[in-house]
Scaffold this motif. Structure first.
Motif, PDB file in Angstrom:
ATOM      1  N   ARG A 124      25.729  78.290  41.776  1.00 31.91           N
ATOM      2  CA  ARG A 124      26.710  79.238  41.480  1.00 31.91           C
ATOM      3  C   ARG A 124      27.519  79.134  42.959  1.00 31.91           C
ATOM      4  O   ARG A 124      28.967  79.237  43.217  1.00 31.91           O
ATOM      5  N   PHE A 125      26.720  78.965  44.251  1.00 28.69           N
ATOM      6  CA  PHE A 125      27.321  79.057  45.501  1.00 28.69           C
ATOM      7  C   PHE A 125      28.316  77.612  45.524  1.00 28.69           C
ATOM      8  O   PHE A 125      29.466  77.975  46.271  1.00 28.69           O
ATOM      9  N   GLN A 169      29.521  76.048  43.330  1.00 31.09           N
ATOM     10  CA  GLN A 169      30.553  75.928  42.456  1.00 31.09           C
ATOM     11  C   GLN A 169      31.839  76.871  42.827  1.00 31.09           C
ATOM     12  O   GLN A 169      33.000  76.174  42.519  1.00 31.09           O
ATOM     13  N   ARG A 170      31.322  77.971  43.295  1.00 30.34           N
ATOM     14  CA  ARG A 170      32.559  78.954  43.945  1.00 30.34           C
ATOM     15  C   ARG A 170      33.107  78.086  45.058  1.00 30.34           C
ATOM     16  O   ARG A 170      34.250  78.347  45.390  1.00 30.34           O
ATOM     17  N   ASP A 220      35.692  75.503  43.512  1.00 35.02           N
ATOM     18  CA  ASP A 220      36.700  76.035  43.159  1.00 35.02           C
ATOM     19  C   ASP A 220      37.504  76.868  43.925  1.00 35.02           C
ATOM     20  O   ASP A 220      38.905  76.833  43.792  1.00 35.02           O
ATOM     21  N   GLU A 221      37.026  77.570  44.750  1.00 37.79           N
ATOM     22  CA  GLU A 221      37.844  78.736  45.534  1.00 37.79           C
ATOM     23  C   GLU A 221      38.174  78.145  47.054  1.00 37.79           C
ATOM     24  O   GLU A 221      39.092  78.743  47.812  1.00 37.79           O
ATOM     25  N   ASN A 237      36.610  78.675  49.582  1.00 36.48           N
ATOM     26  CA  ASN A 237      36.539  80.103  50.390  1.00 36.48           C
ATOM     27  C   ASN A 237      35.007  80.208  50.623  1.00 36.48           C
ATOM     28  O   ASN A 237      34.308  80.773  49.916  1.00 36.48           O
ATOM     29  N   GLU A 285      33.755  83.729  49.980  1.00 36.04           N
ATOM     30  CA  GLU A 285      33.568  84.454  48.959  1.00 36.04           C
ATOM     31  C   GLU A 285      32.303  83.615  48.052  1.00 36.04           C
ATOM     32  O   GLU A 285      31.782  84.240  47.341  1.00 36.04           O
ATOM     33  N   ALA A 286      32.117  82.703  48.458  1.00 34.10           N
ATOM     34  CA  ALA A 286      31.055  81.690  47.865  1.00 34.10           C
ATOM     35  C   ALA A 286      29.521  82.284  48.622  1.00 34.10           C
ATOM     36  O   ALA A 286      28.752  82.415  47.671  1.00 34.10           O
ATOM     37  N   ARG A 308      28.874  85.311  48.546  1.00 31.80           N
ATOM     38  CA  ARG A 308      28.576  86.282  47.953  1.00 31.80           C
ATOM     39  C   ARG A 308      27.468  86.110  46.862  1.00 31.80           C
ATOM     40  O   ARG A 308      26.758  86.899  46.398  1.00 31.80           O
ATOM     41  N   GLU A 309      27.479  84.869  46.566  1.00 31.15           N
ATOM     42  CA  GLU A 309      26.518  84.561  45.578  1.00 31.15           C
ATOM     43  C   GLU A 309      24.963  84.218  46.105  1.00 31.15           C
ATOM     44  O   GLU A 309      23.856  84.481  45.517  1.00 31.15           O
TER      45      GLU A 309
END
Length: 284
Positions: free
Chosen positions: A167-168, A170-171, A174-175, A177, A180-181, A183-184
């Motif tokens: 998830r880290f 992937q975020r 995608d972003e 950022n 934001e990543a 946060r995972e």
């Protein structure tokens, strides 16, 4: 954007590949291989793979992979190096079942070489216990070995790594950022970011040595040093020495010169913000 308290500045990190170095033993939960499988579909705009995987079983193999990454960086690669291994606070990262360790010092040396070539665009993720100890050798008086590092300051379970790392990335993909990543994974992992580290460290120096009580103490030390070297202990000379010492200690021009010199050295030529904005933040 990166932030230290209410100080904000533009984050200029960019990466175009993730290299997963799998240093786990055969009996370990194969989290690195699973991460590679989960991210195998991610592609860059030119159709090339975002994620690359390599298994290592000895220290020489791990250093060989780092050398290959270094060579690729000379052709434009700006990687995130993701290492899955067992970690020790003192010894560093254990390489598979060989009982060999990639020490924090040697890892920092490899990272510095790579980060220098990429222009301070290296990211490091240590999916291990105690990975945050890799920042132990860092000081702002030497060039930073990576733009960011993510690691844990304690033991962390393989299950948690398995659940969150996909998830880290992937975020992050995608972003674009990092905050934001994070946060995972921020339940177990901490982030070192070179620009934040420099601003906090240099800001502490300014408050301790260039302002208030600390500045006054430096003034008195400079006066004592001048007297010890034979400067006359007269009222007129003491007044002159004190005025000169205050100007030296509190000079914004001198502080700016030091900020820019150390900042460019530590951050490979890039300053996070102009000195005037930084000084206003520190004074607040």
């Amino acid at each position: 954007m990166a932030s230290a308290e209410d100080l904000t500045f533009e984050s200029r990190f960019q990466n175009n590949a993730v290299f997963i170095i799998d240093a786990l033993g055969d009996s370990d939960l194969q989290t690195a291989r699973r991460l590679n499988d989960d991210l195998s579909s991610l592609q860059l705009s030119d159709g090339s793979r975002y994620c690359h995987y390599v298994k290592v079983a000895a220290l020489s193999e791990a250093e060989g992979v780092l050398q290959e990454i270094l060579n690729s960086c000379q052709r434009g690669l700006k990687p995130v190096i993701h290492i899955e291994a067992h970690g020790s606070q003192v010894e560093g990262l254990q390489i598979a079942d060989s009982q060999q360790f990639l020490s924090w010092e040697i890892l920092a040396q490899w990272c510095l070489r790579i980060n220098t070539i990429t222009g301070n665009n290296l990211g490091v993720v240590l999916a291990s216990c105690f990975g945050l100890y890799a920042i132990t050798p860092i000081t702002i008086h030497n060039p930073c070995p990576f733009y960011f590092l993510i690691g844990s300051n304690r033991t962390v379970s393989a299950g948690y790594i398995d659940d969150t790392m996909c998830r880290f990335y992937q975020r992050l993909f995608d972003e674009r950022n990092l905050d934001e990543a994070m946060r995972e994974v921020d339940e177990e992992f901490k982030q070192f970011q070179a620009e934040k580290f420099f601003c906090i460290t240099f800001g502490k120096y300014m408050r301790r040595a260039c302002m208030g009580k600390g500045a006054n103490e430096r003034v008195e030390k400079l006066i004592s040093a001048a007297l010890a070297c034979g400067s006359p202990r007269t009222a007129e000379n003491l007044k002159r020495l004190r005025a000169s010492a205050k100007q030296f200690v509190r000079s914004l021009d001198r502080q700016r010169e030091t900020y820019e010199k150390i900042g460019r050295f530590f951050l490979h030529g890039k300053l996070p913000i102009e000195f005037e904005e930084f000084a206003r933040f520190v004074r607040r």
